[in-house]
Design a protein around this motif. Structure first.
Motif, PDB file in Angstrom:
ATOM      1  N   GLY A 134       0.788  -1.232   0.000  1.00  0.00           N
ATOM      2  CA  GLY A 134       0.000   0.000   0.000  1.00  0.00           C
ATOM      3  C   GLY A 134       0.818   1.278   0.000  1.00  0.00           C
ATOM      4  N   VAL A 135       2.129   1.158  -0.203  1.00  0.00           N
ATOM      5  CA  VAL A 135       3.004   2.335  -0.200  1.00  0.00           C
ATOM      6  C   VAL A 135       3.856   2.321  -1.476  1.00  0.00           C
ATOM      7  CG1 VAL A 135       4.859   3.548   1.010  1.00  0.00           C
ATOM      8  CG2 VAL A 135       3.109   2.337   2.315  1.00  0.00           C
ATOM      9  N   ALA A 136       4.007   3.488  -2.095  1.00  0.00           N
ATOM     10  CA  ALA A 136       4.804   3.580  -3.319  1.00  0.00           C
ATOM     11  C   ALA A 136       6.274   3.292  -3.028  1.00  0.00           C
ATOM     12  CB  ALA A 136       4.662   4.979  -3.923  1.00  0.00           C
ATOM     13  N   LEU A 137       6.914   2.585  -3.947  1.00  0.00           N
ATOM     14  CA  LEU A 137       8.324   2.240  -3.772  1.00  0.00           C
ATOM     15  C   LEU A 137       9.217   3.430  -4.106  1.00  0.00           C
ATOM     16  CD1 LEU A 137       8.480  -1.359  -5.311  1.00  0.00           C
ATOM     17  CD2 LEU A 137       7.847  -0.650  -3.004  1.00  0.00           C
ATOM     18  N   LYS A 138      10.338   3.542  -3.372  1.00  0.00           N
ATOM     19  CA  LYS A 138      11.297   4.618  -3.601  1.00  0.00           C
ATOM     20  C   LYS A 138      12.691   4.024  -3.792  1.00  0.00           C
ATOM     21  CE  LYS A 138       8.777   8.003  -0.782  1.00  0.00           C
ATOM     22  NZ  LYS A 138       8.854   8.908   0.395  1.00  0.00           N
ATOM     23  N   TRP A 139      13.504   4.720  -4.560  1.00  0.00           N
ATOM     24  CA  TRP A 139      14.869   4.256  -4.800  1.00  0.00           C
ATOM     25  C   TRP A 139      15.655   4.311  -3.489  1.00  0.00           C
ATOM     26  CZ3 TRP A 139      16.498   1.911  -9.099  1.00  0.00           C
ATOM     27  CH2 TRP A 139      17.863   1.659  -9.219  1.00  0.00           C
ATOM     28  N   PRO A 140      16.245   3.201  -3.060  1.00  0.00           N
ATOM     29  CA  PRO A 140      16.933   3.156  -1.761  1.00  0.00           C
ATOM     30  C   PRO A 140      18.270   3.894  -1.772  1.00  0.00           C
ATOM     31  CG  PRO A 140      17.218   1.084  -2.928  1.00  0.00           C
ATOM     32  CD  PRO A 140      16.273   1.904  -3.753  1.00  0.00           C
ATOM     33  N   VAL A 141      18.706   4.276  -0.598  1.00  0.00           N
ATOM     34  CA  VAL A 141      20.012   4.913  -0.430  1.00  0.00           C
ATOM     35  C   VAL A 141      21.105   3.845  -0.502  1.00  0.00           C
ATOM     36  CG1 VAL A 141      21.449   6.324   1.103  1.00  0.00           C
ATOM     37  CG2 VAL A 141      18.963   6.674   1.030  1.00  0.00           C
ATOM     38  N   PHE A 142      22.221   4.159  -1.142  1.00  0.00           N
ATOM     39  CA  PHE A 142      23.297   3.191  -1.332  1.00  0.00           C
ATOM     40  C   PHE A 142      23.809   2.637  -0.007  1.00  0.00           C
ATOM     41  CE2 PHE A 142      27.853   2.221  -1.653  1.00  0.00           C
ATOM     42  CZ  PHE A 142      27.806   1.199  -2.595  1.00  0.00           C
ATOM     43  N   SER A 143      23.928   3.491   1.006  1.00  0.00           N
ATOM     44  CA  SER A 143      24.427   3.037   2.309  1.00  0.00           C
ATOM     45  C   SER A 143      23.496   1.997   2.930  1.00  0.00           C
ATOM     46  CB  SER A 143      24.596   4.225   3.262  1.00  0.00           C
ATOM     47  OG  SER A 143      23.360   4.897   3.439  1.00  0.00           O
ATOM     48  N   ASP A 144      22.190   2.143   2.675  1.00  0.00           N
ATOM     49  CA  ASP A 144      21.216   1.168   3.187  1.00  0.00           C
ATOM     50  C   ASP A 144      21.392  -0.184   2.502  1.00  0.00           C
ATOM     51  OD1 ASP A 144      20.178   3.097   4.843  1.00  0.00           O
ATOM     52  OD2 ASP A 144      18.518   3.624   3.494  1.00  0.00           O
ATOM     53  N   LEU A 145      21.690  -0.143   1.208  1.00  0.00           N
ATOM     54  CA  LEU A 145      21.922  -1.392   0.464  1.00  0.00           C
ATOM     55  C   LEU A 145      23.163  -2.111   0.990  1.00  0.00           C
ATOM     56  CD1 LEU A 145      21.259  -0.350  -3.263  1.00  0.00           C
ATOM     57  CD2 LEU A 145      19.742  -1.590  -1.723  1.00  0.00           C
ATOM     58  N   ARG A 146      24.208  -1.346   1.263  1.00  0.00           N
ATOM     59  CA  ARG A 146      25.442  -1.935   1.765  1.00  0.00           C
ATOM     60  C   ARG A 146      25.221  -2.561   3.144  1.00  0.00           C
ATOM     61  NH1 ARG A 146      30.425   2.078   1.940  1.00  0.00           N
ATOM     62  NH2 ARG A 146      29.027   3.030   3.477  1.00  0.00           N
ATOM     63  N   THR A 147      24.446  -1.883   3.970  1.00  0.00           N
ATOM     64  CA  THR A 147      24.123  -2.415   5.305  1.00  0.00           C
ATOM     65  C   THR A 147      23.305  -3.694   5.204  1.00  0.00           C
ATOM     66  OG1 THR A 147      24.115  -0.179   6.241  1.00  0.00           O
ATOM     67  CG2 THR A 147      23.017  -1.913   7.513  1.00  0.00           C
ATOM     68  N   LEU A 148      22.339  -3.689   4.288  1.00  0.00           N
ATOM     69  CA  LEU A 148      21.480  -4.858   4.095  1.00  0.00           C
ATOM     70  C   LEU A 148      22.294  -6.064   3.629  1.00  0.00           C
ATOM     71  CD1 LEU A 148      18.609  -6.085   3.971  1.00  0.00           C
ATOM     72  CD2 LEU A 148      18.447  -5.226   1.625  1.00  0.00           C
ATOM     73  N   LEU A 149      23.188  -5.837   2.668  1.00  0.00           N
ATOM     74  CA  LEU A 149      24.033  -6.929   2.160  1.00  0.00           C
ATOM     75  C   LEU A 149      24.928  -7.497   3.260  1.00  0.00           C
ATOM     76  CD1 LEU A 149      25.033  -5.447  -1.311  1.00  0.00           C
ATOM     77  CD2 LEU A 149      23.668  -7.507  -0.931  1.00  0.00           C
ATOM     78  N   HIS A 150      25.400  -6.634   4.132  1.00  0.00           N
ATOM     79  CA  HIS A 150      26.242  -7.095   5.245  1.00  0.00           C
ATOM     80  C   HIS A 150      25.418  -7.932   6.230  1.00  0.00           C
ATOM     81  CE1 HIS A 150      29.428  -7.044   8.242  1.00  0.00           C
ATOM     82  NE2 HIS A 150      28.539  -6.637   9.143  1.00  0.00           N
ATOM     83  N   GLU A 151      24.195  -7.530   6.484  1.00  0.00           N
ATOM     84  CA  GLU A 151      23.347  -8.224   7.460  1.00  0.00           C
ATOM     85  C   GLU A 151      22.927  -9.618   6.991  1.00  0.00           C
ATOM     86  OE1 GLU A 151      20.126  -5.530   8.009  1.00  0.00           O
ATOM     87  OE2 GLU A 151      21.135  -4.367   9.580  1.00  0.00           O
ATOM     88  N   VAL A 152      22.753  -9.777   5.678  1.00  0.00           N
ATOM     89  CA  VAL A 152      22.252 -11.063   5.169  1.00  0.00           C
ATOM     90  C   VAL A 152      23.365 -12.044   4.811  1.00  0.00           C
ATOM     91  CG1 VAL A 152      20.158  -9.967   4.267  1.00  0.00           C
ATOM     92  CG2 VAL A 152      22.112 -10.294   2.747  1.00  0.00           C
TER      93      VAL A 152
END
Length: 299
Positions: A185-203
């Motif tokens: 129910g919420v429009a998608l937005k282009w993520p911040v690069f730092s958030d992507l790097r954090t996500l990749l590290h967490e998984v």
């Protein structure tokens, strides 16, 4: 959910006799071999997102902003990994004679990695709505049946069969992604690069766990195809398909309980689940021992 997933797995056993008798055992074995190689790249692109993101969604099932943010971040991260996978795969195909001589089939199987990008299994899992995802996938597989039966006419049609399978998977994944976005129910937005790097590290821990298990399973298929032949690989693939149907009974217990256990894990409940799965596992083995021969004979 279990019934639907068993039907989903049974789909390929249903079409197995027609496909393998039409395209030939060796050609079908080559398809399995190419699919096994593509699976390595699919694991790389999935990168453990399914478990980690499912956990986050299950903890906050009403947080639409979080859901939309995860849908954006996971999808963009997978697009980046897909780009890296394409570069590596092209280099491998160009430098390995066997792959280069069957390039069309291997590239078609590799195209199935696109389904990984847009398949939000983790989202439906976290919301405990896997039935929605399974119904979408099963519907598209059933719709592909007429295409398979009317398009596959001879041994040279293995590429057509592969294209139908891959197109069905990519299309069902795209529809699933659209449904997930609508549910958030919420429009998608282009993520911040730092958030992507954090996500990749967490998984990363989830990635290594999944990668190790997949490497063990798929390496067997690569070894059989390389050293014993494509016919033997096709036979091994049939054995795996027959085994996968009863084994879903055990694996779906974990899938159904995961979102709840993330919120409130209890030692006595975990022990009880392990005991139940032990007996379900024995039942699965017994079903293969008793009925396996007749299923193979029928197919």
């Amino acid at each position: 959910m279990t019934i639907l997933q068993v039907m989903n797995s049974f789909f390929y056993i249903l079409i197995y006799p027609y496909v393998i008798n039409t395209v030939g055992v060796d050609h079908y074995g080559l398809f399995v071999f190419a699919t096994s190689i593509a699976t390595y790249f699919m694991v790389f692109i999935n990168f453990g997102f399914d478990m980690h993101a499912a956990k986050l969604v299950s903890l906050k099932q009403e947080d639409s902003q979080l859901h939309a943010s995860l849908l954006s971040s996971v999808t963009v991260a997978k697009l980046v990994l897909e780009a890296l996978a394409i570069i590596v795969f092209v280099l491998i195909v160009l430098n390995v004679e066997f792959l280069r001589s069957n390039a069309l089939l291997f590239f078609l199987c590799f195209a199935n990695t696109l389904s990984c990008i847009f398949l939000p299994t983790w989202y439906f899992h976290g919301l405990q709505k896997m039935k929605v995802l399974t119904l979408i996938q099963l519907s598209f597989k059933l719709l592909s049946l007429p295409l398979i039966y009317f398009s596959i006419k001879g041994e040279g049609d293995i590429a057509i069969y592969t294209a139908i399978v891959v197109f069905t998977n990519v299309l069902s994944s795209s529809v699933s992604f659209a449904v997930a976005v609508k549910m958030s129910g919420v429009a998608l937005k282009w993520p911040v690069f730092s958030d992507l790097r954090t996500l990749l590290h967490e998984v990363q821990p989830f990635f290594w766990s999944t990668a190790t298990n997949t490497f063990k399973q798929k390496s067997v298929e690569i070894i059989i195809g390389s050293f014993f032949g494509m016919k033997e690989l096709a036979i091994y693939d049939l054995a795996n398909k027959i085994f996968s149907v009863p084994s879903l009974l055990a694996s779906n217990i974990n899938a159904a309980l995961f979102p709840i256990m993330v919120k409130k894990a209890k030692k006595n409940v975990v022990s009880k689940v392990i005991r139940i799965e032990f007996f379900v596992g024995l039942l699965c083995i017994l079903s293969v021992v008793v009925g396996g021969y007749w299923v193979v004979d029928l197919v």
